[in-house]
Design a protein around this motif. Structure first.
Motif, PDB file in Angstrom:
ATOM      1  N   ALA A  91       0.850  -1.192   0.000  1.00 25.05           N
ATOM      2  CA  ALA A  91       0.000   0.000   0.000  1.00 25.05           C
ATOM      3  C   ALA A  91       0.882   1.237   0.000  1.00 25.05           C
ATOM      4  CB  ALA A  91      -0.936   0.018   1.215  1.00 25.05           C
ATOM      5  N   GLY A  92       0.373   2.312  -0.577  1.00 19.81           N
ATOM      6  CA  GLY A  92       1.133   3.557  -0.617  1.00 19.81           C
ATOM      7  C   GLY A  92       0.221   4.756  -0.506  1.00 19.81           C
ATOM      8  N   ALA A  93       0.796   5.889  -0.114  1.00 20.85           N
ATOM      9  CA  ALA A  93       0.027   7.131   0.005  1.00 20.85           C
ATOM     10  C   ALA A  93       0.945   8.309  -0.262  1.00 20.85           C
ATOM     11  CB  ALA A  93      -0.595   7.263   1.397  1.00 20.85           C
ATOM     12  N   PHE A  94       0.412   9.304  -0.962  1.00 16.72           N
ATOM     13  CA  PHE A  94       1.115  10.572  -1.107  1.00 16.72           C
ATOM     14  C   PHE A  94       0.373  11.609  -0.288  1.00 16.72           C
ATOM     15  CE2 PHE A  94       2.280  14.663  -2.842  1.00 16.72           C
ATOM     16  CZ  PHE A  94       3.661  14.542  -2.938  1.00 16.72           C
ATOM     17  N   VAL A  95       1.118  12.301   0.589  1.00 12.36           N
ATOM     18  CA  VAL A  95       0.546  13.290   1.500  1.00 12.36           C
ATOM     19  C   VAL A  95       1.062  14.666   1.115  1.00 12.36           C
ATOM     20  CG1 VAL A  95       0.370  14.028   3.904  1.00 12.36           C
ATOM     21  CG2 VAL A  95       0.410  11.583   3.346  1.00 12.36           C
ATOM     22  N   ALA A  96       0.148  15.599   0.894  1.00 13.00           N
ATOM     23  CA  ALA A  96       0.494  16.989   0.579  1.00 13.00           C
ATOM     24  C   ALA A  96       0.277  17.855   1.804  1.00 13.00           C
ATOM     25  CB  ALA A  96      -0.360  17.502  -0.589  1.00 13.00           C
ATOM     26  N   ARG A  97       1.089  18.898   1.952  1.00  6.84           N
ATOM     27  CA  ARG A  97       0.976  19.814   3.095  1.00  6.84           C
ATOM     28  C   ARG A  97       0.983  21.252   2.613  1.00  6.84           C
ATOM     29  NH1 ARG A  97       5.525  19.732   4.827  1.00  6.84           N
ATOM     30  NH2 ARG A  97       6.475  17.960   3.739  1.00  6.84           N
TER      31      ARG A  97
END
Length: 375
Positions: A261-267
């Protein structure tokens, strides 16, 4: 190194999850190279982002120089406007030409508006609309009946939203203990299941190999769920822009050396977003995605991030709406679902009403022809 085994890319040498937000460990388990000066948007130095963060009540990345740069050279032209009256209220206004109609203005994810601000805001929009046949605004604030009434009184009409209206939002800054306490029992239980299953989750280096693996996970999820995702080129452009501006991180969950599983997190400012994610088809019982999100929340808590928006969920009041699985998964992290303000359209030319009534058909036709989303 990466090895392909039974449809998954294996990761050799990964050790323990990374907890320190500034300490990056590569997928291979070796420390990433020490970061040099982070390349920033050339216009960031003029203070635009700081002004947005200071004046918007819920500053959104769509009003940032990073998002502005993502769209540079594309069909949407970003214009910087001052839409406040008697106070500073900077906003990015995106313009796009509609064949045989004219120019549409779009102000996405604006915040910092109260009912008393709407009349002056409307006057500024009208005064600066240029050749636009209509202006569309999507206010990034929780639903507020008084604010809705103020927009209606100023001549705005309800229109189709281009951004999601319902989301699950958690508050990492309260700390790990309170975050866990606020979750439903199901979420806490599945985190423990993932840990017992030997799942490991951590932030990983934003390398070409890891981007490629993440894109593969997204495509597999798209095929499995039949949900819509943007093109591979678009996603990579967005992720790279946020990573280059030190506003984006990539996370992987692995099991027995395989990325599952993977996730891209923006801030941006005090908020982070679960921007994109994906997982393997044949590994749901590992609960890897649950542990992945918990790892992200712990890192955000350590960094003092105030809000973590987990993104779109269907309205809880629409039991037959598609995406109920998303609602079940995400709502286990928080007790409530946030409903954001509806979208509004301000007509400047008579053709605007034809656009408002026909926009959904226009977007559907565009998607059929191109496979992409117009906004």
């Amino acid at each position: 190194g990466h090895q392909t085994t039974s449809g998954c890319r294996r990761v050799v040498g990964m050790e323990v999850p990374v907890r320190a937000v500034r300490s990056i460990r590569s997928v291979a388990g070796a420390p990433a190279a020490a970061p040099g000066p982070v390349p920033r948007h050339e216009d960031a130095a003029d203070g635009w982002d700081d002004r947005v963060i200071a004046s918007h009540s819920l500053p959104h990345f769509m009003q940032s120089t990073t998002w502005e740069r993502v769209h540079a050279g594309g069909p949407w032209h970003a214009v910087r406007r001052e839409l406040g009256s008697g106070r500073e209220h900077p906003a990015l206004v995106y313009q796009r030409h509609v064949d045989e109609v004219g120019v549409l203005e779009h102000v996405p994810r604006l915040s910092g508006l109260g009912p008393d601000d709407v009349e002056a805001f409307t006057e500024r929009v009208r005064a600066e609309r240029g050749a636009a046949f209509a202006s569309k605004v999507e206010v990034h604030q929780p639903r507020d009946e008084a604010l809705i009434a103020a927009f209606a009184a100023a001549g705005w009409l309800p229109t189709r939203a281009s951004q999601y209206r319902h989301a699950v939002v958690v508050e990492p800054a309260v700390g790990e203990e309170q975050l866990l306490a606020a979750m439903k029992t199901r979420a806490r239980s599945e985190i423990r299941v993932a840990e017992r299953n030997g799942v490991v989750a951590c932030r990983v280096e934003f390398s070409e190999a890891n981007r490629s693996r993440m894109l593969d996970l997204v495509r597999e999820t798209e095929e499995r769920s039949k949900a819509f995702f943007r093109t591979r080129e678009y996603l990579e452009r967005v992720w790279t822009a946020f990573a280059d501006d030190d506003r984006g991180d990539l996370y992987f969950a692995t099991h027995e050396g395989c990325v599952v599983a993977g996730a891209f997190v923006a801030r941006f400012g005090p908020t982070a977003w679960y921007k994109d994610g994906g997982s393997l088809r044949d590994q749901p019982k590992l609960m890897a995605s649950r542990l992945l999100q918990w790892t992200i929340m712990r890192d955000l808590a350590a960094a003092g991030v105030e809000r973590y928006d987990l993104g779109h969920v269907p309205s809880p009041s629409e039991p037959d709406a598609p995406g109920r699985g998303l609602l079940t998964f995400k709502s286990a992290f928080a007790r409530d679902v946030v409903e954001y303000m509806p979208a509004f359209l301000l007509a400047h030319e008579p053709v605007a009403d034809d656009w408002r009534r026909g926009e959904s058909d226009f977007l559907a036709d565009y998607h059929r022809r191109t496979g992409d989303y117009w906004y």
